[in-house]
Motif scaffolding. Structure first.
Motif, PDB file in Angstrom:
ATOM      1  N   PRO A  40       0.825  -1.215   0.000  1.00 21.19           N
ATOM      2  CA  PRO A  40       0.000   0.000   0.000  1.00 21.19           C
ATOM      3  C   PRO A  40       0.857   1.263   0.000  1.00 21.19           C
ATOM      4  O   PRO A  40       1.961   1.269   0.535  1.00 21.19           O
ATOM      5  CB  PRO A  40      -0.800  -0.117   1.301  1.00 21.19           C
ATOM      6  N   THR A  41       0.338   2.306  -0.603  1.00 17.85           N
ATOM      7  CA  THR A  41       1.074   3.565  -0.667  1.00 17.85           C
ATOM      8  C   THR A  41       0.693   4.453   0.515  1.00 17.85           C
ATOM      9  O   THR A  41      -0.453   4.456   0.968  1.00 17.85           O
ATOM     10  CB  THR A  41       0.763   4.307  -1.980  1.00 17.85           C
ATOM     11  N   HIS A  42       1.704   5.197   0.986  1.00 16.80           N
ATOM     12  CA  HIS A  42       1.493   6.030   2.165  1.00 16.80           C
ATOM     13  C   HIS A  42       1.883   7.491   1.958  1.00 16.80           C
ATOM     14  O   HIS A  42       1.511   8.341   2.769  1.00 16.80           O
ATOM     15  CB  HIS A  42       2.293   5.485   3.345  1.00 16.80           C
ATOM     16  N   GLY A  43       2.675   7.804   0.906  1.00 13.07           N
ATOM     17  CA  GLY A  43       3.112   9.182   0.775  1.00 13.07           C
ATOM     18  C   GLY A  43       3.850   9.473  -0.514  1.00 13.07           C
ATOM     19  O   GLY A  43       3.958   8.617  -1.403  1.00 13.07           O
ATOM     20  N   VAL A  44       4.352  10.688  -0.577  1.00 15.84           N
ATOM     21  CA  VAL A  44       5.094  11.198  -1.741  1.00 15.84           C
ATOM     22  C   VAL A  44       6.490  11.597  -1.281  1.00 15.84           C
ATOM     23  O   VAL A  44       6.647  12.244  -0.236  1.00 15.84           O
ATOM     24  CB  VAL A  44       4.386  12.437  -2.343  1.00 15.84           C
ATOM     25  N   MET A  45       7.501  11.231  -2.062  1.00 17.60           N
ATOM     26  CA  MET A  45       8.872  11.574  -1.717  1.00 17.60           C
ATOM     27  C   MET A  45       9.486  12.430  -2.822  1.00 17.60           C
ATOM     28  O   MET A  45       9.363  12.117  -4.008  1.00 17.60           O
ATOM     29  CB  MET A  45       9.716  10.314  -1.507  1.00 17.60           C
ATOM     30  N   ILE A  46      10.165  13.519  -2.412  1.00 15.33           N
ATOM     31  CA  ILE A  46      10.773  14.462  -3.343  1.00 15.33           C
ATOM     32  C   ILE A  46      12.293  14.294  -3.340  1.00 15.33           C
ATOM     33  O   ILE A  46      12.910  14.181  -2.279  1.00 15.33           O
ATOM     34  CB  ILE A  46      10.407  15.918  -2.962  1.00 15.33           C
ATOM     35  N   HIS A  47      12.880  14.313  -4.543  1.00 14.33           N
ATOM     36  CA  HIS A  47      14.323  14.149  -4.718  1.00 14.33           C
ATOM     37  C   HIS A  47      14.863  15.237  -5.649  1.00 14.33           C
ATOM     38  O   HIS A  47      14.100  15.910  -6.335  1.00 14.33           O
ATOM     39  CB  HIS A  47      14.645  12.803  -5.379  1.00 14.33           C
ATOM     40  N   LYS A 176      21.199  11.139   3.230  1.00 12.85           N
ATOM     41  CA  LYS A 176      20.706  11.801   2.024  1.00 12.85           C
ATOM     42  C   LYS A 176      20.529  13.298   2.272  1.00 12.85           C
ATOM     43  O   LYS A 176      20.239  13.725   3.394  1.00 12.85           O
ATOM     44  CB  LYS A 176      19.384  11.189   1.566  1.00 12.85           C
ATOM     45  N   ILE A 177      20.699  14.097   1.208  1.00 12.70           N
ATOM     46  CA  ILE A 177      20.575  15.555   1.350  1.00 12.70           C
ATOM     47  C   ILE A 177      19.492  16.141   0.467  1.00 12.70           C
ATOM     48  O   ILE A 177      19.242  17.344   0.496  1.00 12.70           O
ATOM     49  CB  ILE A 177      21.910  16.255   1.024  1.00 12.70           C
ATOM     50  N   ASP A 178      18.854  15.312  -0.345  1.00 11.87           N
ATOM     51  CA  ASP A 178      17.890  15.851  -1.310  1.00 11.87           C
ATOM     52  C   ASP A 178      16.467  15.901  -0.742  1.00 11.87           C
ATOM     53  O   ASP A 178      16.093  15.032   0.049  1.00 11.87           O
ATOM     54  CB  ASP A 178      17.918  15.038  -2.609  1.00 11.87           C
ATOM     55  N   PRO A 179      15.745  16.941  -1.151  1.00 12.49           N
ATOM     56  CA  PRO A 179      16.133  17.988  -2.104  1.00 12.49           C
ATOM     57  C   PRO A 179      16.903  19.110  -1.397  1.00 12.49           C
ATOM     58  O   PRO A 179      16.517  19.534  -0.304  1.00 12.49           O
ATOM     59  CB  PRO A 179      14.782  18.499  -2.612  1.00 12.49           C
ATOM     60  N   ARG A 180      17.946  19.589  -2.038  1.00  8.05           N
ATOM     61  CA  ARG A 180      18.760  20.657  -1.469  1.00  8.05           C
ATOM     62  C   ARG A 180      18.486  21.963  -2.215  1.00  8.05           C
ATOM     63  O   ARG A 180      18.527  21.993  -3.435  1.00  8.05           O
ATOM     64  CB  ARG A 180      20.247  20.314  -1.591  1.00  8.05           C
ATOM     65  N   GLY A 181      18.195  23.021  -1.473  1.00  6.05           N
ATOM     66  CA  GLY A 181      17.933  24.310  -2.103  1.00  6.05           C
ATOM     67  C   GLY A 181      16.634  24.938  -1.641  1.00  6.05           C
ATOM     68  O   GLY A 181      16.390  26.121  -1.841  1.00  6.05           O
ATOM     69  N   PHE A 182      15.770  24.138  -1.008  1.00  9.53           N
ATOM     70  CA  PHE A 182      14.562  24.643  -0.349  1.00  9.53           C
ATOM     71  C   PHE A 182      14.242  23.668   0.775  1.00  9.53           C
ATOM     72  O   PHE A 182      14.750  22.549   0.802  1.00  9.53           O
ATOM     73  CB  PHE A 182      13.378  24.765  -1.317  1.00  9.53           C
ATOM     74  N   MET A 184      11.735  21.294   3.118  1.00 11.58           N
ATOM     75  CA  MET A 184      10.499  20.537   2.977  1.00 11.58           C
ATOM     76  C   MET A 184       9.391  21.129   3.841  1.00 11.58           C
ATOM     77  O   MET A 184       8.212  21.023   3.496  1.00 11.58           O
ATOM     78  CB  MET A 184      10.735  19.065   3.332  1.00 11.58           C
ATOM     79  N   ASP A 185       9.751  21.757   4.948  1.00  8.82           N
ATOM     80  CA  ASP A 185       8.716  22.411   5.760  1.00  8.82           C
ATOM     81  C   ASP A 185       8.027  23.516   4.962  1.00  8.82           C
ATOM     82  O   ASP A 185       6.798  23.667   5.011  1.00  8.82           O
ATOM     83  CB  ASP A 185       9.331  22.988   7.040  1.00  8.82           C
ATOM     84  N   SER A 186       8.832  24.308   4.227  1.00  9.97           N
ATOM     85  CA  SER A 186       8.237  25.377   3.419  1.00  9.97           C
ATOM     86  C   SER A 186       7.384  24.793   2.300  1.00  9.97           C
ATOM     87  O   SER A 186       6.308  25.317   1.977  1.00  9.97           O
ATOM     88  CB  SER A 186       9.319  26.286   2.836  1.00  9.97           C
ATOM     89  N   MET A 187       7.836  23.689   1.699  1.00  4.94           N
ATOM     90  CA  MET A 187       7.056  23.060   0.634  1.00  4.94           C
ATOM     91  C   MET A 187       5.764  22.476   1.180  1.00  4.94           C
ATOM     92  O   MET A 187       4.699  22.593   0.569  1.00  4.94           O
ATOM     93  CB  MET A 187       7.887  21.985  -0.068  1.00  4.94           C
ATOM     94  N   ARG A 188       5.833  21.859   2.364  1.00  3.67           N
ATOM     95  CA  ARG A 188       4.598  21.316   2.958  1.00  3.67           C
ATOM     96  C   ARG A 188       3.612  22.436   3.272  1.00  3.67           C
ATOM     97  O   ARG A 188       2.394  22.255   3.162  1.00  3.67           O
ATOM     98  CB  ARG A 188       4.934  20.503   4.210  1.00  3.67           C
TER      99      ARG A 188
END
Length: 314
Positions: A40-47, A176-182, A184-188
């Motif tokens: 089952p799927t639970h979320g989205v991951m950004i790289h 891991k460091i991605d995504p680097r440049g912004f 994730m709190d701001s994106m959420r």
């Protein structure tokens, strides 16, 4: 927890969120399902891709490489904000991560620190790779950040998830460091605002399929463009000026390209000349030597520009 979206439902969700989506090759059957369960799927991951150039990045994510077979994600988000779908099903993007993080995503609560790698993430997360070098210097254009927001919101909206179901690779797998440049709190935060309203539909003029975005111009299209305010009239020094009322669109673009190259050459040649002159000040050289040095600098600059223009990926 949710049943994974079908290819058609994923495509519709993304386009309903106002995204321009390109279906790359046989993305609908490109997966790693033979290596393990999908869902089952639970979320989205950004790289981030650690690459530059849309075409090469999309091909890499579709095919993978010798040590990591593709697909490497479900969608590639380029700098212009286009989403290129490259996989449907299990993909090699998340790897093993922290089960405490997964449980936080499932219950949609704040994320704990990721200090373990004991849970299969490829089974449970949709993955979006974003074209960026990941060096902290490569910019994140507004269109690309908007597309990350929309793509994440689209999947969350389809499953009834909140923004807390979207995480970065750096929040899942230690090291891991991605995504680097912004952040994730701001994106959420952006995703939360978007999920509070209705999806934004694409503008009527936006392409809605690969065929539309790659359709060649017809002769009638070119003639119509040529007549727009006369901007495509042949220049007076053109050999076709007397016989051809309107210059062809291809000739116009070629002319613009030539002019841009000339401006670039001139700019770099002038900079090189100034640098050469600055280096000769106070050294007691004669005028002829200065002129010769400047001419050499200009020649070298022009050659360098030609090589640079013709070797870089478009």
């Amino acid at each position: 927890m949710a049943t994974p979206l079908s290819a058609d439902k994923l495509l519709k969700a993304l386009r309903d969120e106002g995204l321009h989506v390109v279906e790359h090759r046989s993305w609908r059957t490109n997966n790693r399902n033979h290596k393990g369960a999908w869902g089952p799927t639970h979320g989205v991951m950004i790289h981030h891709t650690v690459t530059s150039g849309t075409t090469s990045s999309v091909e890499l994510c579709y095919n993978g490489h010798s040590t990591l077979p593709g697909p490497l994600c479900h969608g590639v988000i380029d700098k212009a904000g286009t989403v290129h779908l490259v996989g449907n099903g299990r993909t090699n993007h998340a790897g093993s991560g922290d089960d405490d993080v997964l449980q936080a995503v499932i219950t949609e609560r704040p994320l704990p620190a990721d200090n373990e790698a004991n849970t299969d993430g490829n089974r449970h997360f949709y993955g979006f790779e974003c074209v960026n070098l990941g060096d902290g210097k490569d910019p994140w254009p507004t269109a690309q950040l908007d597309a990350i927001e929309r793509a994440s919101a689209a999947v969350c909206r389809a499953h009834g998830w909140s923004q807390r179901s979207v995480i970065g690779h750096l929040e899942w797998q230690p090291g891991k460091i991605d995504p680097r440049g912004f952040t994730m709190d701001s994106m959420r935060g952006r995703i939360a605002k978007r999920l509070g309203g209705d999806p934004s539909k694409p503008a009527p003029t936006a392409p809605t399929s690969p065929k539309e975005s790659h359709m060649p111009l017809t002769k009638a299209d070119v003639e119509a463009l040529a007549k727009t305010d006369g901007i495509f009239k042949a220049p007076k020094d053109s050999t076709t000026y007397a016989t051809n009322r309107h210059w062809s669109l291809a000739s116009h673009i070629e002319g613009l390209t030539t002019n841009v190259r000339l401006i670039r050459r001139t700019q770099l040649a002038q900079v090189a000349a100034i640098q050469t002159l600055a280096g000769l000040v106070g050294k007691g050289v004669d005028t002829a030597a200065v002129v010769a040095a400047v001419e050499r600098a200009i020649t070298d600059a022009v050659i360098t520009v030609d090589v640079d223009i013709n070797s870089k990926e478009g």
